[in-house]
Design a protein around this motif. Structure first.
Motif, PDB file in Angstrom:
ATOM      1  N   GLU A  79       0.842  -1.196   0.000  1.00 16.94           N
ATOM      2  CA  GLU A  79       0.000   0.000   0.000  1.00 16.94           C
ATOM      3  C   GLU A  79       0.878   1.247   0.000  1.00 16.94           C
ATOM      4  O   GLU A  79       1.824   1.354   0.785  1.00 16.94           O
ATOM      5  CB  GLU A  79      -0.925   0.001   1.211  1.00 16.94           C
ATOM      6  CG  GLU A  79      -1.939  -1.145   1.189  1.00 16.94           C
ATOM      7  CD  GLU A  79      -2.733  -1.245   2.472  1.00 16.94           C
ATOM      8  OE1 GLU A  79      -3.945  -0.993   2.433  1.00 16.94           O
ATOM      9  OE2 GLU A  79      -2.125  -1.574   3.510  1.00 16.94           O
TER      10      GLU A  79
ATOM     11  N   ARG B 247       0.655   5.497   0.198  1.00 19.58           N
ATOM     12  CA  ARG B 247      -0.147   6.690   0.484  1.00 19.58           C
ATOM     13  C   ARG B 247       0.662   7.897   0.048  1.00 19.58           C
ATOM     14  O   ARG B 247       1.809   8.086   0.492  1.00 19.58           O
ATOM     15  CB  ARG B 247      -0.478   6.785   1.980  1.00 19.58           C
ATOM     16  CG  ARG B 247      -1.402   7.960   2.311  1.00 19.58           C
ATOM     17  CD  ARG B 247      -1.956   7.831   3.730  1.00 19.58           C
ATOM     18  NE  ARG B 247      -0.917   7.997   4.745  1.00 19.58           N
ATOM     19  CZ  ARG B 247      -0.605   9.164   5.321  1.00 19.58           C
ATOM     20  NH1 ARG B 247      -1.251  10.270   4.975  1.00 19.58           N
ATOM     21  NH2 ARG B 247       0.336   9.213   6.245  1.00 19.58           N
TER      22      ARG B 247
ATOM     23  N   THR C 255      -4.212   7.066  -2.654  1.00 20.09           N
ATOM     24  CA  THR C 255      -3.693   5.796  -2.146  1.00 20.09           C
ATOM     25  C   THR C 255      -3.719   4.758  -3.266  1.00 20.09           C
ATOM     26  O   THR C 255      -4.568   4.811  -4.167  1.00 20.09           O
ATOM     27  CB  THR C 255      -4.512   5.269  -0.957  1.00 20.09           C
ATOM     28  OG1 THR C 255      -5.858   5.030  -1.374  1.00 20.09           O
ATOM     29  CG2 THR C 255      -4.495   6.249   0.205  1.00 20.09           C
TER      30      THR C 255
ATOM     31  N   ARG D 229      -3.254   0.420  -3.673  1.00 21.72           N
ATOM     32  CA  ARG D 229      -3.094  -0.896  -3.052  1.00 21.72           C
ATOM     33  C   ARG D 229      -2.808  -1.912  -4.150  1.00 21.72           C
ATOM     34  O   ARG D 229      -3.488  -1.935  -5.179  1.00 21.72           O
ATOM     35  CB  ARG D 229      -4.371  -1.284  -2.292  1.00 21.72           C
ATOM     36  CG  ARG D 229      -4.313  -2.615  -1.545  1.00 21.72           C
ATOM     37  CD  ARG D 229      -5.619  -2.825  -0.794  1.00 21.72           C
ATOM     38  NE  ARG D 229      -5.595  -4.009   0.059  1.00 21.72           N
ATOM     39  CZ  ARG D 229      -5.998  -5.219  -0.322  1.00 21.72           C
ATOM     40  NH1 ARG D 229      -6.445  -5.402  -1.571  1.00 21.72           N
ATOM     41  NH2 ARG D 229      -5.961  -6.231   0.512  1.00 21.72           N
TER      42      ARG D 229
END
Length: 260
Positions: free
Chosen positions: A203, A205, A228, A230
């Motif tokens: 992940e 950010r 973000t 993922r």
């Protein structure tokens, strides 16, 4: 006992002169059927064309094994072009299974985009300002702030593409690893990235996302202004590439590591 008939072949040809000439040579020797009726797909072109064909196969309920032959430039994922004994080569070929990455990107505007990637997922700065990115692995923050031009996650099959240009490691096909590679890192300056298990949940950010906009690219699909991202490996999807036994992809990966 009757001989087993050879597999039914489909032929897909890149829109280039070299590929077209190769396609004509193959059609003069063999019968081909539509992809939906085929057992195996023969693809003529370069790595970019094969990547396009693989992405099209992702939407199929039964993706067909693919035997690529190089009529492009590098052709790292392709076999040598040779029109003779195509059925014999395919019968002797070794198969390699690919599991794509699945990217879920959420933009600063709240839009969610899901896109697969066979080679890599890249985060790239959109302006002259460097990106600031937090990195979490399996729910745990491993790097609070990477300052760089970006970062990428590469599969073994994609490790010799953009990842290698960014000084990332070449991954053997049987490694079950992913390469996490920074792109022109400024801080930490000497961080060269990491090798992660293929089952990892990665992940990112984006810090200061509005001031320092970042795009996310899953192979050829770009999502602008992400907040973000993922990334997971989708084990429910398996694509198969076929390679001549004397010149398979894992052999090329070993050779590439000794190239000057």
């Amino acid at each position: 006992m009757a001989d087993t008939p050879p597999p039914k072949l489909a032929l897909l040809v890149s829109d280039t002169e070299a590929a077209d000439e190769g396609g004509q040579a193959l059609r003069a020797r063999y019968d081909f059927v539509p992809v939906r009726d085929a057992d195996i797909v023969v693809a003529l072109g370069g790595d970019g064309f094969l990547l396009q064909v693989l992405h099209e196969a992702l939407s199929a309920s039964d993706p067909k094994p693919m035997f690529g032959m190089n009529r492009g430039t590098v052709g790292f994922l392709m076999n040598e072009f040779e029109p003779e004994d195509l059925h014999g080569r395919i019968a002797a070929a070794r198969g390699f299974g690919l599991h794509p990455l699945m990217m879920t990107a959420i933009t600063v505007g709240g839009e969610t985009i899901i896109s697969p990637a066979i080679n890599e997922v890249s985060l790239l700065r959109e302006t002259r300002q460097t990106a600031k990115i937090e990195i979490a692995i399996d729910g745990q923050v491993r790097m609070e702030e990477l300052i760089s031009d970006g970062i990428l996650v590469a599969t073994p099959a994609g490790s010799t593409a953009y990842n290698l240009s960014a000084n990332g490691p070449i991954l053997p096909l049987q490694s079950d690893l992913l390469a996490l590679t920074p792109i022109s890192p400024f801080r930490p300056r000497r961080w060269r990235g990491a090798l992660l298990p293929q089952a990892s949940v990665i992940e990112f950010r984006v810090l200061e996302a509005r001031k320092r906009p970042v795009s996310a690219v899953a192979d050829q699909r770009e999502v602008r202004d992400v907040d973000t991202v993922r990334i997971v490996t989708d084990k429910s999807i398996r694509l198969e590439l076929l390679f001549d036994p004397g010149y398979a992809l894992d052999d090329r990966i070993v050779l590439e590591q000794f190239a000057s």
